[in-house]
Scaffold this active site. Sequence first.
Site, PDB file in Angstrom:
ATOM      1  N   GLY A 159       0.840  -1.196   0.000  1.00 35.54           N
ATOM      2  CA  GLY A 159       0.000   0.000   0.000  1.00 35.54           C
ATOM      3  C   GLY A 159       0.872   1.242   0.000  1.00 35.54           C
ATOM      4  O   GLY A 159       2.088   1.167   0.223  1.00 35.54           O
ATOM      5  N   LYS A 160       0.304   2.366  -0.281  1.00 34.35           N
ATOM      6  CA  LYS A 160       1.038   3.636  -0.190  1.00 34.35           C
ATOM      7  C   LYS A 160       0.037   4.772  -0.152  1.00 34.35           C
ATOM      8  O   LYS A 160      -1.084   4.622  -0.646  1.00 34.35           O
ATOM      9  CB  LYS A 160       1.954   3.810  -1.413  1.00 34.35           C
ATOM     10  CG  LYS A 160       3.119   4.728  -1.179  1.00 34.35           C
ATOM     11  CD  LYS A 160       4.227   4.017  -0.440  1.00 34.35           C
ATOM     12  CE  LYS A 160       5.383   4.916  -0.128  1.00 34.35           C
ATOM     13  NZ  LYS A 160       6.537   4.144   0.365  1.00 34.35           N
TER      14      LYS A 160
END
Length: 425
Positions: A101-102
């Site tokens: 994720g980011k």
Amino acid sequence: MSLFENALRQFDKACKVMDLDPNLQAVLSKPKRELTVNFPVKMDDGSIRVFTGHRVQHNIARGPAKGGIRYHPNVTLDEVRALAFWMTWKSAVADIPYGGGKGGVTVDPKELSDGELERLSRRFFSEIQVIIGEDRDIPAPDVNTNPQIMAWYMDTYSMNVGHSVLGIVTGKPLDIGGSKGRTEATGRGVRVCVEEATNYLRDKGKINKPNNQLTVAIHGFGNVGSYAALLTAEELGMKVVAFSDSSTGVYKEDGFTPEEIRDIMDYISARKARLIDYKDGNFKHITNDELLTLDVDILIPAAIENVITEKNAKDVRAKLIVEGANGPITPEADEILNEKGVLIVPDFLANSGGVTVSYFEWVQGLQYYFWELEDVRNALHRKMKDAFWSTIRTMEKYNTDMRSAAYIIAIERVATATRLRGIYP
Ligand code: NAD
């Protein structure tokens, strides 16, 4: 070509080498979930500004999404998507039970007062709360975000749900659930890769000297570079002959002692100084360009991206490069170095010590049981060694370079999880 399209190029190359089922390749090349939020923040002068932020979950087949949140004026959804994609492979190659994720907010935090920064952070975290959670998606610091911001995130989430949730973010201050050993973790992971790669090259007859005759140069003397310098000198007994920051490089033929390196680290962190400001050393100044092509055995680029390019790659003399920074070698330079027979430990393996200790922090937070520094270090060494040797075995099996091997092993792990779980419904 967008950053994400560029990232897909490396992925597609590895899928080809491993002959991955095209159906699985199609699933793994798309992000699972993307959230864009536009949110208002009250500024100190009474006005209201609307900011835009994103959170992308690329893949969660092996566990919750994991990845930092950055604050930068250039943040775009495409960039966040590419960074989330890379986090999937980093978690998988490090073999920690996370997906990728980011997140990011398009803002220059230097233009904000402390109060504005806090209000922006709290509101952004509330906005993305619909998709995050300690068992769903666990953010962490990245460019321009820090432990204080993680503390605000943790508090905001906890206030919204009515109780303290330590596992919601990592990179927290020690006093509210941070992990011992987090600050040094990425540099320590680099040091483990240096040790294991040196052993590998010795076995192959490509290095014939004992550690105390092996020379090391380090580009970048921030969090990653300074600990990499200290630990290769102190724990591996190698000759750290040069390191640099954006202000200058320093060189000493006999190598810097661990005490000298520690003094310089303390000087810089106490004064927020640069290497050029340090006047007590008995060393020569060199440029960053000179450092990259020094006649050393081991080179650790640990500053920024794209520093070894097709222009200087042929002049690099190191036999081993351990990428502490993300993307320090361009694809063209990578090819030149591979042809020269340089062993390159790729970024998402070499700098995975940070996310690995973040994982330990999350485990400690979930259990409300905090480990001693020695336990963190031992567990990190075990994880890094396993990841390193799995990648070497994959490299030999597919007769490829270490970067492709790291992709292959990561893709295999995520593909296996996807295959086993099946496609719902
Ligand atoms: P940092 O900001 O603490 O340090 C960066 C260092 O690079 C500083 O010494 C700076 O002066 C130097 N630098 C900047 N521009 C330079 C230039 N043009 N030439 C030479 N030196 C230059 O950052 P960091 O946390 O050490 O991160 C370094 C790299 O490692 C980044 O690519 C980052 O994404 C990556 N990384 C960091 C972590 C972590 O846990 N800190 C984890 C994974 C990857």
